[in-house]
Write an enzyme that holds these catalytic residues in place. Sequence first.
Site, PDB file in Angstrom:
ATOM      1  N   ASN A   7     -31.827  27.702  -7.464  1.00 46.09           N
ATOM      2  CA  ASN A   7     -33.011  27.685  -6.605  1.00 46.09           C
ATOM      3  C   ASN A   7     -32.705  26.717  -5.476  1.00 46.09           C
ATOM      4  O   ASN A   7     -32.746  25.503  -5.656  1.00 46.09           O
ATOM      5  CB  ASN A   7     -34.225  27.224  -7.428  1.00 46.09           C
ATOM      6  CG  ASN A   7     -35.502  27.216  -6.614  1.00 46.09           C
ATOM      7  OD1 ASN A   7     -35.476  27.450  -5.406  1.00 46.09           O
ATOM      8  ND2 ASN A   7     -36.607  26.928  -7.271  1.00 46.09           N
ATOM      9  N   ARG A  90     -32.951  32.495  -6.699  1.00 46.14           N
ATOM     10  CA  ARG A  90     -34.338  32.677  -6.276  1.00 46.14           C
ATOM     11  C   ARG A  90     -34.329  32.866  -4.763  1.00 46.14           C
ATOM     12  O   ARG A  90     -33.740  32.069  -4.032  1.00 46.14           O
ATOM     13  CB  ARG A  90     -35.144  31.426  -6.624  1.00 46.14           C
ATOM     14  CG  ARG A  90     -36.542  31.529  -6.106  1.00 46.14           C
ATOM     15  CD  ARG A  90     -37.307  30.246  -6.297  1.00 46.14           C
ATOM     16  NE  ARG A  90     -38.651  30.404  -5.790  1.00 46.14           N
ATOM     17  CZ  ARG A  90     -39.383  29.415  -5.296  1.00 46.14           C
ATOM     18  NH1 ARG A  90     -38.903  28.190  -5.257  1.00 46.14           N
ATOM     19  NH2 ARG A  90     -40.596  29.642  -4.867  1.00 46.14           N
ATOM     20  N   HIS A 179     -44.789  33.239  -5.673  1.00 46.81           N
ATOM     21  CA  HIS A 179     -44.799  32.929  -7.114  1.00 46.81           C
ATOM     22  C   HIS A 179     -44.761  34.199  -7.960  1.00 46.81           C
ATOM     23  O   HIS A 179     -45.201  34.200  -9.106  1.00 46.81           O
ATOM     24  CB  HIS A 179     -46.075  32.136  -7.533  1.00 46.81           C
ATOM     25  CG  HIS A 179     -46.208  30.789  -6.918  1.00 46.81           C
ATOM     26  ND1 HIS A 179     -47.413  30.308  -6.448  1.00 46.81           N
ATOM     27  CD2 HIS A 179     -45.312  29.809  -6.716  1.00 46.81           C
ATOM     28  CE1 HIS A 179     -47.245  29.089  -5.959  1.00 46.81           C
ATOM     29  NE2 HIS A 179     -45.970  28.759  -6.113  1.00 46.81           N
ATOM     30  N   HIS A 207     -51.620  30.209 -11.173  1.00 46.34           N
ATOM     31  CA  HIS A 207     -50.402  29.399 -11.120  1.00 46.34           C
ATOM     32  C   HIS A 207     -50.760  28.140 -10.335  1.00 46.34           C
ATOM     33  O   HIS A 207     -50.861  28.152  -9.112  1.00 46.34           O
ATOM     34  CB  HIS A 207     -49.293  30.196 -10.418  1.00 46.34           C
ATOM     35  CG  HIS A 207     -48.015  29.426 -10.246  1.00 46.34           C
ATOM     36  ND1 HIS A 207     -46.858  29.710 -10.940  1.00 46.34           N
ATOM     37  CD2 HIS A 207     -47.705  28.369  -9.447  1.00 46.34           C
ATOM     38  CE1 HIS A 207     -45.908  28.870 -10.593  1.00 46.34           C
ATOM     39  NE2 HIS A 207     -46.396  28.050  -9.669  1.00 46.34           N
ATOM     40  N   GLY A 209     -49.586  24.716  -9.542  1.00 38.46           N
ATOM     41  CA  GLY A 209     -48.596  23.646  -9.447  1.00 38.46           C
ATOM     42  C   GLY A 209     -48.861  22.871  -8.174  1.00 38.46           C
ATOM     43  O   GLY A 209     -49.998  22.815  -7.708  1.00 38.46           O
ATOM     44  N   ARG A 240     -51.183  21.513   0.754  1.00 38.80           N
ATOM     45  CA  ARG A 240     -51.520  22.623   1.668  1.00 38.80           C
ATOM     46  C   ARG A 240     -53.008  22.917   1.656  1.00 38.80           C
ATOM     47  O   ARG A 240     -53.635  22.902   0.592  1.00 38.80           O
ATOM     48  CB  ARG A 240     -50.756  23.896   1.263  1.00 38.80           C
ATOM     49  CG  ARG A 240     -49.280  23.809   1.545  1.00 38.80           C
ATOM     50  CD  ARG A 240     -48.548  25.035   1.051  1.00 38.80           C
ATOM     51  NE  ARG A 240     -47.394  24.638   0.268  1.00 38.80           N
ATOM     52  CZ  ARG A 240     -46.755  25.407  -0.607  1.00 38.80           C
ATOM     53  NH1 ARG A 240     -47.156  26.639  -0.809  1.00 38.80           N
ATOM     54  NH2 ARG A 240     -45.727  24.951  -1.278  1.00 38.80           N
ATOM     55  N   PHE A 284     -51.836  15.684  -9.382  1.00 39.80           N
ATOM     56  CA  PHE A 284     -53.071  15.837 -10.153  1.00 39.80           C
ATOM     57  C   PHE A 284     -53.232  14.771 -11.240  1.00 39.80           C
ATOM     58  O   PHE A 284     -54.342  14.463 -11.645  1.00 39.80           O
ATOM     59  CB  PHE A 284     -53.154  17.245 -10.742  1.00 39.80           C
ATOM     60  CG  PHE A 284     -53.468  18.263  -9.689  1.00 39.80           C
ATOM     61  CD1 PHE A 284     -54.775  18.490  -9.282  1.00 39.80           C
ATOM     62  CD2 PHE A 284     -52.449  18.960  -9.062  1.00 39.80           C
ATOM     63  CE1 PHE A 284     -55.058  19.404  -8.283  1.00 39.80           C
ATOM     64  CE2 PHE A 284     -52.721  19.882  -8.060  1.00 39.80           C
ATOM     65  CZ  PHE A 284     -54.027  20.109  -7.663  1.00 39.80           C
ATOM     66  N   GLY A 333     -51.785  23.632 -14.183  1.00 37.71           N
ATOM     67  CA  GLY A 333     -52.410  24.652 -15.038  1.00 37.71           C
ATOM     68  C   GLY A 333     -52.023  24.491 -16.496  1.00 37.71           C
ATOM     69  O   GLY A 333     -52.837  24.691 -17.402  1.00 37.71           O
ATOM     70  N   GLU A 384     -39.783  30.298 -14.646  1.00 33.07           N
ATOM     71  CA  GLU A 384     -39.221  31.128 -13.586  1.00 33.07           C
ATOM     72  C   GLU A 384     -37.703  31.267 -13.733  1.00 33.07           C
ATOM     73  O   GLU A 384     -37.144  32.315 -13.437  1.00 33.07           O
ATOM     74  CB  GLU A 384     -39.593  30.545 -12.225  1.00 33.07           C
ATOM     75  CG  GLU A 384     -41.072  30.765 -11.925  1.00 33.07           C
ATOM     76  CD  GLU A 384     -41.618  29.890 -10.820  1.00 33.07           C
ATOM     77  OE1 GLU A 384     -41.782  28.672 -11.058  1.00 33.07           O
ATOM     78  OE2 GLU A 384     -41.881  30.397  -9.727  1.00 33.07           O
TER      79      GLU A 384
END
Length: 397
Positions: A7, A90, A179, A207, A209, A240, A284, A333, A384
């Site tokens: 990735n 990816r 995603h 999802h 994250g 974002r 979080f 999540g 993933e």
Amino acid sequence: MKVLVINCGSSSLKYQLIDSDTEGVLAKGLCERIGGEGEITHQPEGGEKKKEAASMPDHKVAIQLVLNKLLDKEVGVISDLKEIDAVGHRIVHGGEKFASSVVIDDEVLAEVESCNDLAPLHNPANLIGIRACMAVMPGVPMVGVFDTAFHQTMPSKAYLYGIPYEYYEKYKVRRYGFHGTSHDFVSKRVAEILGKDVKDLKIIVCHLGNGASVSAVMNGVSIDTSMGLTPLEGLMMGTRSGDLDPAVVTFLAEKEGISADEVVNILNKKSGVLGLSDGLSNDFRDLQLARAEGNEMAIQALEGYAYRVGKYIGSYVAAMNGVDVIAFTAGAGENNDCVRELIGQYIGYLGTNIDPEKNKVRGEERILSDEGSKVITMVVPTNEELAIARETVRLVK
Ligand code: AMP
């Protein structure tokens, strides 16, 4: 088979070597600050995670360093490069060209390159990683797995924006969604856990994250998702903004005396729960702790976040004319009971009956709803890398 999953970002590269027979991770790690004096973190299966400084002027050197680690006498897990049967990459944006994974050849590289405009921060970096791997591992099959592919099943009513159609025709401006590998993996896993056919289920995958998106998966295919042309649309995320009135861009540009690009940069990097908590944190965990201490900004950010997730879930219930399962995945999540509890405030009407005790779970598969609940809520950790390895094996075999 042994599959190396890569990735690649513009200055970083994450890797995992996966044994596809056992689906175990033989080794994993990360190269950071590629382009100068960087760092490599490597962890063999069952071994210690070690970080060390390493000069990595470019991605080719970074890949070579990764291979050296995999071959290393002490921390390595293979004795010959020939043991790596394939590499799975990816790739963030496959545009409309890629509705599924592909074996990479020159034609595919050119087509991925033609999608660069749609993901200027991600695709060029993905391509650099692929080309670096090809140079260092000639003859090893490479597979590209796209973040956008799973969502290519969306109907036009979901993917077209309410703007002049010519912009879709000329520039392919539309919702793509991201995603996808995770939404695909989690929705299939939901069906497996419940012992049902995914084709008989209406599933909403959240999802959540640092980047976050929700998808509506009906009868096994994605029919809508919250991210759009770019990963900026949809939910409020770590940094974002997610959805907002597009006029905010020019309004702020004028007021602050900055360009539209600079505003979009702020919407990408300084907004979301970080912005809404007045800069407190995009993490979080920090926000959960601050909320527990009564911090008003943390409360405001988390309430705003959960409210939006709740609204998206509601809209996808409408899109599918019902829902059977709501699944939570990715960093927050999977791990953050506080986030799930706050979202729970907005979905109880569906008959979710989330048990607060069952909700105290971290990173493991669990059904959160009481038995017999009309709608099942559950935690399903995403993977993933494993999904990419599976796709790679499927295509290479
Ligand atoms: P991701 O982008 O999937 O790695 O998710 C990152 C987000 O997940 C961060 O905001 C973290 O705060 C959150 N997260 C990760 N681990 C935990 C944890 N153990 N408890 C609470 N939140 C977590």
